[in-house]
Structures are given as C-alpha cells and as structure tokens.
Write a protein that holds these residues in place. Sequence first.
Motif, PDB file in Angstrom:
ATOM      1  N   GLU A  96       3.205  -4.310 -13.084  1.00  0.00           N
ATOM      2  CA  GLU A  96       2.424  -4.839 -14.210  1.00  0.00           C
ATOM      3  C   GLU A  96       0.936  -4.546 -14.023  1.00  0.00           C
ATOM      4  OE1 GLU A  96       1.131  -9.288 -15.119  1.00  0.00           O
ATOM      5  OE2 GLU A  96       3.286  -8.997 -15.369  1.00  0.00           O
ATOM      6  N   LYS A  97       0.487  -4.556 -12.772  1.00  0.00           N
ATOM      7  CA  LYS A  97      -0.920  -4.311 -12.458  1.00  0.00           C
ATOM      8  C   LYS A  97      -1.196  -2.828 -12.228  1.00  0.00           C
ATOM      9  CE  LYS A  97      -1.848  -8.623 -12.652  1.00  0.00           C
ATOM     10  NZ  LYS A  97      -2.505  -9.132 -13.830  1.00  0.00           N
ATOM     11  N   SER A  98      -0.224  -1.976 -12.567  1.00  0.00           N
ATOM     12  CA  SER A  98      -0.324  -0.518 -12.456  1.00  0.00           C
ATOM     13  C   SER A  98      -0.533  -0.038 -11.028  1.00  0.00           C
ATOM     14  CB  SER A  98      -1.449   0.014 -13.365  1.00  0.00           C
ATOM     15  OG  SER A  98      -1.162  -0.306 -14.706  1.00  0.00           O
ATOM     16  N   TRP A  99       0.023  -0.762 -10.064  1.00  0.00           N
ATOM     17  CA  TRP A  99      -0.032  -0.338  -8.677  1.00  0.00           C
ATOM     18  C   TRP A  99       0.848   0.894  -8.528  1.00  0.00           C
ATOM     19  CZ3 TRP A  99      -2.969  -1.838  -4.652  1.00  0.00           C
ATOM     20  CH2 TRP A  99      -2.603  -1.366  -3.387  1.00  0.00           C
ATOM     21  N   LYS A 100       0.364   1.893  -7.828  1.00  0.00           N
ATOM     22  CA  LYS A 100       1.129   3.116  -7.607  1.00  0.00           C
ATOM     23  C   LYS A 100       2.146   2.883  -6.491  1.00  0.00           C
ATOM     24  CE  LYS A 100      -1.317   5.725 -10.412  1.00  0.00           C
ATOM     25  NZ  LYS A 100      -0.878   5.996 -11.724  1.00  0.00           N
ATOM     26  N   LEU A 101       3.405   2.695  -6.873  1.00  0.00           N
ATOM     27  CA  LEU A 101       4.474   2.502  -5.897  1.00  0.00           C
ATOM     28  C   LEU A 101       5.110   3.841  -5.569  1.00  0.00           C
ATOM     29  CD1 LEU A 101       6.178  -0.652  -7.445  1.00  0.00           C
ATOM     30  CD2 LEU A 101       4.707  -0.580  -5.437  1.00  0.00           C
ATOM     31  N   ARG A 102       5.583   3.944  -4.349  1.00  0.00           N
ATOM     32  CA  ARG A 102       6.299   5.157  -3.952  1.00  0.00           C
ATOM     33  C   ARG A 102       7.684   5.143  -4.578  1.00  0.00           C
ATOM     34  NH1 ARG A 102       4.736   6.008   2.353  1.00  0.00           N
ATOM     35  NH2 ARG A 102       2.546   6.432   1.988  1.00  0.00           N
ATOM     36  N   GLU A 103       8.369   6.283  -4.476  1.00  0.00           N
ATOM     37  CA  GLU A 103       9.706   6.395  -5.055  1.00  0.00           C
ATOM     38  C   GLU A 103      10.683   5.405  -4.432  1.00  0.00           C
ATOM     39  OE1 GLU A 103      11.338  10.324  -5.196  1.00  0.00           O
ATOM     40  OE2 GLU A 103       9.398  11.169  -5.757  1.00  0.00           O
ATOM     41  N   ARG A 104      10.623   5.257  -3.143  1.00  0.00           N
ATOM     42  CA  ARG A 104      11.564   4.373  -2.443  1.00  0.00           C
ATOM     43  C   ARG A 104      10.831   3.135  -1.957  1.00  0.00           C
ATOM     44  NH1 ARG A 104      14.626   9.032   0.867  1.00  0.00           N
ATOM     45  NH2 ARG A 104      15.681   9.909  -0.923  1.00  0.00           N
ATOM     46  N   ILE A 105      11.417   1.999  -2.263  1.00  0.00           N
ATOM     47  CA  ILE A 105      10.827   0.724  -1.887  1.00  0.00           C
ATOM     48  C   ILE A 105      11.886  -0.088  -1.157  1.00  0.00           C
ATOM     49  CG2 ILE A 105       9.849  -1.422  -2.760  1.00  0.00           C
ATOM     50  CD1 ILE A 105       9.076   0.200  -5.289  1.00  0.00           C
ATOM     51  N   ILE A 106      11.501  -0.704  -0.072  1.00  0.00           N
ATOM     52  CA  ILE A 106      12.398  -1.641   0.610  1.00  0.00           C
ATOM     53  C   ILE A 106      11.942  -3.036   0.236  1.00  0.00           C
ATOM     54  CG2 ILE A 106      13.186  -2.548   2.819  1.00  0.00           C
ATOM     55  CD1 ILE A 106      12.743   0.286   3.953  1.00  0.00           C
ATOM     56  N   CYS A 107      12.830  -3.758  -0.397  1.00  0.00           N
ATOM     57  CA  CYS A 107      12.548  -5.111  -0.863  1.00  0.00           C
ATOM     58  C   CYS A 107      13.467  -6.054  -0.096  1.00  0.00           C
ATOM     59  CB  CYS A 107      12.812  -5.177  -2.368  1.00  0.00           C
ATOM     60  SG  CYS A 107      12.527  -6.762  -3.118  1.00  0.00           S
ATOM     61  N   LEU A 108      12.895  -6.879   0.753  1.00  0.00           N
ATOM     62  CA  LEU A 108      13.705  -7.774   1.574  1.00  0.00           C
ATOM     63  C   LEU A 108      14.121  -9.003   0.779  1.00  0.00           C
ATOM     64  CD1 LEU A 108      11.686  -7.594   4.903  1.00  0.00           C
ATOM     65  CD2 LEU A 108      13.670  -6.239   4.222  1.00  0.00           C
ATOM     66  N   LEU A 109      15.416  -9.121   0.540  1.00  0.00           N
ATOM     67  CA  LEU A 109      15.976 -10.273  -0.164  1.00  0.00           C
ATOM     68  C   LEU A 109      16.600 -11.190   0.883  1.00  0.00           C
ATOM     69  CD1 LEU A 109      17.690  -8.354  -3.095  1.00  0.00           C
ATOM     70  CD2 LEU A 109      15.460  -9.471  -3.096  1.00  0.00           C
TER      71      LEU A 109
END
Length: 116
Positions: A96-109
């Motif tokens: 939403e804040k237009s942060w440039k994310l990389r293609e792969r993200i690890i999201c710890l659930l």
Amino acid sequence: KKLPPLHAVQTTAINFISRQFDKDFIPTKKSIADALVAKTTSLKSKAIGFIKKSGGSGWVVSDREIMTAWEYLKENEIVTSFEGAASLAAIWKSKEKSWKLRERIICLLTGKYYKS
C-alpha cells in the motif's frame, strides 16, 4: 553472503523497533496480537542496524489490519495466530505504501490460534 531485506513487524501497542521506520499509525494501549509484549530489548540498536543494512524496514500494524489478514488466511485454510497474521498485514501495508518488494518473500506465520 548477501543479507536479505529484513522487516520488523510490531503492533500499534508495542512498536519500539518498527516505529523507527513506520510513522503511519495511531498508537493504542493494547492489541489483539497480545503475545507481542516485549517493550524493549538490549539488542534494539543492533536490530535496527541490521534492518537498515539489509535494505529492509519496519511496519506497525493495527488490529484491523491484523484481523483482515487473519480472516484471509483462515478463508484459505491457513490457521495461525494473530501474531502470525501480523506479518501478512505488514506485507499488505508495505505494498500500500509502494514499498519495492522482491519477487520472493518469506512471511513467517507463527503461533496457533486459541479460541477464548
């Protein structure tokens, strides 16, 4: 040898690291992610240094953002804690804040949801 971008996620109630990066929130006295309770750490400056060095950021998420992420995960048969859902809420906030994310993200659930 390359450090991946590290992102800290904290709530509007406790955010001593994330608020160094994210100022777009209204502080609250408590959060539904009530297992995130550490109000400080002796490693605060090191953590902030690693985040900066890695090119990451910090995100402060609200109960509403956490609950939206939690409900989305539940609808997709991923049952986690509110603390775990906070990481997805942070990804959505960063986009939403237009942060440039990389293609792969690890999201710890992390964590387990316990009905009260």
